[in-house]
Design a protein around this motif. Structure first.
Motif, PDB file in Angstrom:
ATOM      1  N   ALA A 182       0.831  -1.211   0.000  1.00  0.00           N
ATOM      2  CA  ALA A 182       0.000   0.000   0.000  1.00  0.00           C
ATOM      3  C   ALA A 182       0.866   1.261   0.000  1.00  0.00           C
ATOM      4  CB  ALA A 182      -0.929  -0.007   1.216  1.00  0.00           C
ATOM      5  N   VAL A 183       2.005   1.214   0.691  1.00  0.00           N
ATOM      6  CA  VAL A 183       2.921   2.366   0.707  1.00  0.00           C
ATOM      7  C   VAL A 183       3.391   2.683  -0.701  1.00  0.00           C
ATOM      8  CG1 VAL A 183       5.169   3.210   1.490  1.00  0.00           C
ATOM      9  CG2 VAL A 183       3.692   1.968   3.073  1.00  0.00           C
ATOM     10  N   VAL A 184       3.821   1.643  -1.430  1.00  0.00           N
ATOM     11  CA  VAL A 184       4.314   1.846  -2.798  1.00  0.00           C
ATOM     12  C   VAL A 184       3.207   2.410  -3.694  1.00  0.00           C
ATOM     13  CG1 VAL A 184       5.150   0.664  -4.867  1.00  0.00           C
ATOM     14  CG2 VAL A 184       6.117   0.102  -2.635  1.00  0.00           C
ATOM     15  N   LYS A 185       2.014   1.855  -3.585  1.00  0.00           N
ATOM     16  CA  LYS A 185       0.897   2.307  -4.416  1.00  0.00           C
ATOM     17  C   LYS A 185       0.576   3.787  -4.158  1.00  0.00           C
ATOM     18  CE  LYS A 185      -4.024   1.428  -5.268  1.00  0.00           C
ATOM     19  NZ  LYS A 185      -5.203   0.631  -4.847  1.00  0.00           N
ATOM     20  N   ASP A 186       0.453   4.153  -2.873  1.00  0.00           N
ATOM     21  CA  ASP A 186       0.091   5.538  -2.524  1.00  0.00           C
ATOM     22  C   ASP A 186       1.213   6.517  -2.860  1.00  0.00           C
ATOM     23  OD1 ASP A 186      -2.344   4.650  -1.549  1.00  0.00           O
ATOM     24  OD2 ASP A 186      -1.595   4.376   0.483  1.00  0.00           O
ATOM     25  N   ALA A 187       2.469   6.129  -2.549  1.00  0.00           N
ATOM     26  CA  ALA A 187       3.593   7.042  -2.798  1.00  0.00           C
ATOM     27  C   ALA A 187       3.803   7.278  -4.294  1.00  0.00           C
ATOM     28  CB  ALA A 187       4.869   6.485  -2.159  1.00  0.00           C
ATOM     29  N   LEU A 188       3.663   6.228  -5.101  1.00  0.00           N
ATOM     30  CA  LEU A 188       3.810   6.398  -6.553  1.00  0.00           C
ATOM     31  C   LEU A 188       2.717   7.296  -7.111  1.00  0.00           C
ATOM     32  CD1 LEU A 188       4.833   2.800  -7.721  1.00  0.00           C
ATOM     33  CD2 LEU A 188       6.246   4.855  -7.726  1.00  0.00           C
ATOM     34  N   TYR A 189       1.490   7.138  -6.599  1.00  0.00           N
ATOM     35  CA  TYR A 189       0.395   8.001  -7.061  1.00  0.00           C
ATOM     36  C   TYR A 189       0.654   9.452  -6.656  1.00  0.00           C
ATOM     37  CZ  TYR A 189      -4.296   9.704  -8.057  1.00  0.00           C
ATOM     38  OH  TYR A 189      -5.356  10.408  -8.578  1.00  0.00           O
ATOM     39  N   GLY A 190       1.161   9.637  -5.421  1.00  0.00           N
ATOM     40  CA  GLY A 190       1.485  10.994  -4.983  1.00  0.00           C
ATOM     41  C   GLY A 190       2.584  11.617  -5.819  1.00  0.00           C
ATOM     42  N   LEU A 191       3.636  10.837  -6.149  1.00  0.00           N
ATOM     43  CA  LEU A 191       4.729  11.351  -6.987  1.00  0.00           C
ATOM     44  C   LEU A 191       4.237  11.732  -8.380  1.00  0.00           C
ATOM     45  CD1 LEU A 191       7.900   9.178  -6.265  1.00  0.00           C
ATOM     46  CD2 LEU A 191       7.603  11.628  -5.916  1.00  0.00           C
ATOM     47  N   LYS A 192       3.274  10.970  -8.877  1.00  0.00           N
ATOM     48  CA  LYS A 192       2.740  11.252 -10.206  1.00  0.00           C
ATOM     49  C   LYS A 192       2.122  12.650 -10.262  1.00  0.00           C
ATOM     50  CE  LYS A 192      -0.382   9.339 -13.712  1.00  0.00           C
ATOM     51  NZ  LYS A 192      -1.386   8.284 -14.002  1.00  0.00           N
TER      52      LYS A 192
ATOM     53  N   HIS B 154       9.686  13.373   0.714  1.00  0.00           N
ATOM     54  CA  HIS B 154       9.018  12.421   1.601  1.00  0.00           C
ATOM     55  C   HIS B 154       8.509  11.203   0.840  1.00  0.00           C
ATOM     56  CE1 HIS B 154       9.523  15.139   4.814  1.00  0.00           C
ATOM     57  NE2 HIS B 154       8.583  15.993   4.462  1.00  0.00           N
ATOM     58  N   LEU B 155       7.906  11.425  -0.325  1.00  0.00           N
ATOM     59  CA  LEU B 155       7.361  10.320  -1.108  1.00  0.00           C
ATOM     60  C   LEU B 155       8.479   9.385  -1.570  1.00  0.00           C
ATOM     61  CD1 LEU B 155       4.727  12.349  -3.146  1.00  0.00           C
ATOM     62  CD2 LEU B 155       4.227  10.606  -1.426  1.00  0.00           C
ATOM     63  N   ASN B 156       9.603   9.943  -2.018  1.00  0.00           N
ATOM     64  CA  ASN B 156      10.740   9.108  -2.443  1.00  0.00           C
ATOM     65  C   ASN B 156      11.329   8.350  -1.264  1.00  0.00           C
ATOM     66  OD1 ASN B 156      11.503   9.411  -5.416  1.00  0.00           O
ATOM     67  ND2 ASN B 156      11.232  11.555  -4.840  1.00  0.00           N
ATOM     68  N   TYR B 157      11.393   8.998  -0.083  1.00  0.00           N
ATOM     69  CA  TYR B 157      11.958   8.319   1.086  1.00  0.00           C
ATOM     70  C   TYR B 157      11.052   7.174   1.544  1.00  0.00           C
ATOM     71  CZ  TYR B 157      15.256   8.076   4.926  1.00  0.00           C
ATOM     72  OH  TYR B 157      16.236   7.665   5.788  1.00  0.00           O
ATOM     73  N   LEU B 158       9.741   7.374   1.451  1.00  0.00           N
ATOM     74  CA  LEU B 158       8.808   6.298   1.787  1.00  0.00           C
ATOM     75  C   LEU B 158       8.987   5.110   0.854  1.00  0.00           C
ATOM     76  CD1 LEU B 158       5.648   8.416   2.613  1.00  0.00           C
ATOM     77  CD2 LEU B 158       6.695   6.745   4.145  1.00  0.00           C
ATOM     78  N   LEU B 159       9.188   5.388  -0.431  1.00  0.00           N
ATOM     79  CA  LEU B 159       9.424   4.306  -1.392  1.00  0.00           C
ATOM     80  C   LEU B 159      10.737   3.589  -1.081  1.00  0.00           C
ATOM     81  CD1 LEU B 159       8.223   6.102  -4.623  1.00  0.00           C
ATOM     82  CD2 LEU B 159       7.261   4.000  -3.683  1.00  0.00           C
ATOM     83  N   TYR B 160      11.762   4.343  -0.707  1.00  0.00           N
ATOM     84  CA  TYR B 160      13.038   3.734  -0.306  1.00  0.00           C
ATOM     85  C   TYR B 160      12.818   2.780   0.873  1.00  0.00           C
ATOM     86  CZ  TYR B 160      17.161   3.525   2.714  1.00  0.00           C
ATOM     87  OH  TYR B 160      18.150   3.114   3.549  1.00  0.00           O
TER      88      TYR B 160
END
Length: 600
Positions: A123-133, A147-153
């Motif tokens: 869910a983290v990857v899904k939400d963070a990628l959508y936010g980055l988009k 923050h979004l990139n760090y969450l994906l990391y």
């Protein structure tokens, strides 16, 4: 006690850093500027008051999306997951109303942060990628992109995906440097250091360890230059990580390593002396000091350091059961090395009590986590149903619109000529038939929705039952293991009281031999159906005691007579006699096999 870099502590800083936005009002931006300083010093209560005031003073959806996202992140870091979930939903609702991509990105950042705390990396990857988009081509809101990139990391680090980890941590580094944010840069350097350290532990290549130390030094150089622009948590973590490097990985002489480590720990202590909020770090600090004492085999000093750390934790606010448990376990090991068996027993008993408290605390957290997941699933299902109903209403509106147009043309034709009136009458009858058919379809659709709702409720109940059964299994497994450990501790206490200390070492060795078997037994116990003991009681002619049920469990798991005797600290002959009495209680004959009976 070994210090481990805990990734979630860095993630908690997501709620403590500044969000720069071009689409919010100046008053809201002032509130965010105030929060910057409050959160650097972990003044969460004051931050919440300012946010409450800001929310009451604005009706702008874009501003509310930011303010609710801030509140959600703060409550997430405080483990108030249900409240955080509601605030995240409010942030998302206002972001969608505002139709601003930056607001939507911030809302999804808060949602990804919550899912990270819930340990849901997918869910983290899904939400963070959508936010980055939403902000991929936007260089104005670098903090949100960081923050979004760090969450994906962090999510990919759970899966040990080195390629993705390196990509997203360097993306976060680019944003931190371009934003000229010292706190973000320090966090990034610590993250890169952890990445290289994890690789070193797998490959043992010295150059990776050197890279890890290099980035730790970069972090320390930043905090030396501008300490006022760093959060207390970031400052302390950096110092502790450097001290831990000298404890575990440095190749220098022990005296030099200890001197360097204690210099960094002193800096961390100076920051912590005025910060009650980070009391758990005292455990890490004195754990490292104790580690150096252990390397010098100075067990008395090692024990003294651990007791100092334990005293700091116990006198602080909040619960630190898991950390106190680990310290008491280390103290028990040190007492055994000093052959202070009575102290070892005391420390072990404290550790067992703390383990129970930690288990209960984790159960409460898991219950909150399950409720958040249930609310999320329920809301997602409601959204699906609303979408279906909205589509149905649109089709219905198109139909009614068509009917209205047909009626209008019919009236016009009726006024033109009698011939068209007749034609209108025929058309009207067709339309009425169509309306009846539509009503029938609508009734069928409504019935379908009701059946789907009943099926959903049934599925939710089954899911809750499964979760309850799993918790019962885990409780049973832990109960049996705790009973066994308590029996062992009681025997050790009895030997100490009776003066038979020479048998204690034997008991400890037997306990260590049994430990490995018990981990397998624990997994097998959790596979038992919860109704196993209910069925045993139904089959028994005479009432079964708790000891009877324990013997039945061990026999069902196919433990040998010797293993059962060791686990219960009795003679093998007693186990054989107990099997005979169990057969009598179940009304079995001499030719009947007790193990086969339990299998059935």
């Amino acid at each position: 006690m070994r210090f481990k870099h805990i990734l979630y502590l860095i993630f908690a800083l997501l709620a403590c850093l500044r969000l720069r936005a071009q689409h919010i009002h100046s008053n809201t931006q002032k509130i965010l500027d105030q929060l910057d300083q409050l959160q650097l010093h972990n003044q969460q209560k004051e931050a919440i008051k300012i946010l409450d005031s800001g929310i009451k003073s604005t009706t702008s959806p874009a501003d509310l999306a930011y303010l609710y996202a801030y509140q959600s992140s703060i409550y997430t870091s405080m483990d108030s997951l249900l409240l955080s979930k509601r605030l995240t939903d409010l942030s998302l609702e206002n972001a969608e109303k505002s139709k601003k991509k930056t607001s939507l990105a911030v809302a999804y950042r808060a949602k990804a942060f919550l899912n990270n705390t819930l340990n849901l990396p997918d869910a983290v990857v899904k939400d963070a990628l959508y936010g980055l988009k939403q902000v991929e081509k936007n260089e104005d809101d670098l903090s949100t992109k960081y923050h979004l990139n760090y969450l994906l990391y962090g999510a990919y680090s759970r899966w040990d995906d080195s390629e993705k980890m390196e990509h997203y941590i360097h993306q976060a580094q680019y944003c931190a440097i371009k934003a000229n944010n010292i706190n973000l840069q320090t966090n990034v350097n610590n993250g890169i250091s952890s990445m290289y350290l994890a690789r070193y532990k797998k490959s043992k290549e010295r150059n990776l360890l050197d890279s890890s130390y290099h980035y730790l030094n970069k972090s320390f150089n930043l905090l030396e230059k501008q300490p006022d622009r760093l959060s207390i948590n970031t400052y302390v973590i950096t110092c502790i990580n450097l001290a831990n490097y000298y404890l575990e990985h440095s190749a220098e002489a022990l005296m030099y390593r200890e001197q360097k480590a204690f210099e960094y720990l002193k800096l961390a202590e100076q920051k912590l002396d005025n910060s009650e909020a980070f009391a758990d770090k005292w455990g890490n600090i004195f754990g490292i000091k104790s580690g150096f004492a252990k390397q010098k085999e100075d067990w008395g000093l090692a024990e003294q350091y651990l007791l100092q750390g334990l005293n700091r934790l116990m006198n602080s606010s909040g619960n630190h059961f898991r950390l106190e448990y680990a310290i008491n376990r280390d103290l028990a090991d040190i007492a055994l090395k000093k052959q202070a068996y009575k102290s070892a027993l005391t420390y072990q008993q404290r550790a067992e009590d703390l383990l129970k408290k930690s288990f209960n605390e984790q159960q409460l957290f898991n219950a909150q986590k399950l409720e958040v997941q249930y609310e999320t699933e329920k809301k997602d299902r409601e959204l699906e149903l609303l979408t279906e109903r909205e589509n149905f209403r649109k089709r219905q509106n198109y139909l009614y619109g068509g009917i209205a147009i047909a009626l209008l043309f019919g009236l016009l034709f009726m006024f033109v000529s009698y011939h068209f009136r007749l034609r209108y009458s025929v058309e009207r009858e067709k339309q009425l038939a169509q309306e009846k058919e539509d009503q029938a379809q609508q009734a069928a659709m409504q019935l379908k929705f009701e059946k789907e709702e009943q099926a959903r409720l049934k599925a939710e109940q089954e899911l809750l039952d499964l979760r309850r059964l799993q918790l019962e299994k885990e409780a049973l497994a832990n109960s049996l293991i705790i009973d066994r450990k308590n029996d062992t501790l009681k025997q050790i206490q009895d030997k100490i009281d009776s003066g038979e200390a020479k048998y204690i070492q034997k008991l400890i060795k037997e306990e260590m031999l049994l430990q490995t078997d018990y981990e397998d037994i624990k997994m097998q116990i959790q596979e038992l159906h919860p109704n196993f003991f209910n069925r045993l009681n139904e089959k028994a002619i005479h009432k079964l005691t708790p000891l009877d049920l324990k013997y039945c469990t061990y026999l069902y798991l196919k433990m040998s007579t010797k293993q059962i005797a060791q686990a219960l600290h009795v003679e093998p002959q007693s186990v054989r006699m107990f099997k005979y009495r169990l057969k009598q209680k179940f009304g079995l004959g001499k030719e009947d096999d007790l193990e086969n009976f339990l299998e059935r």
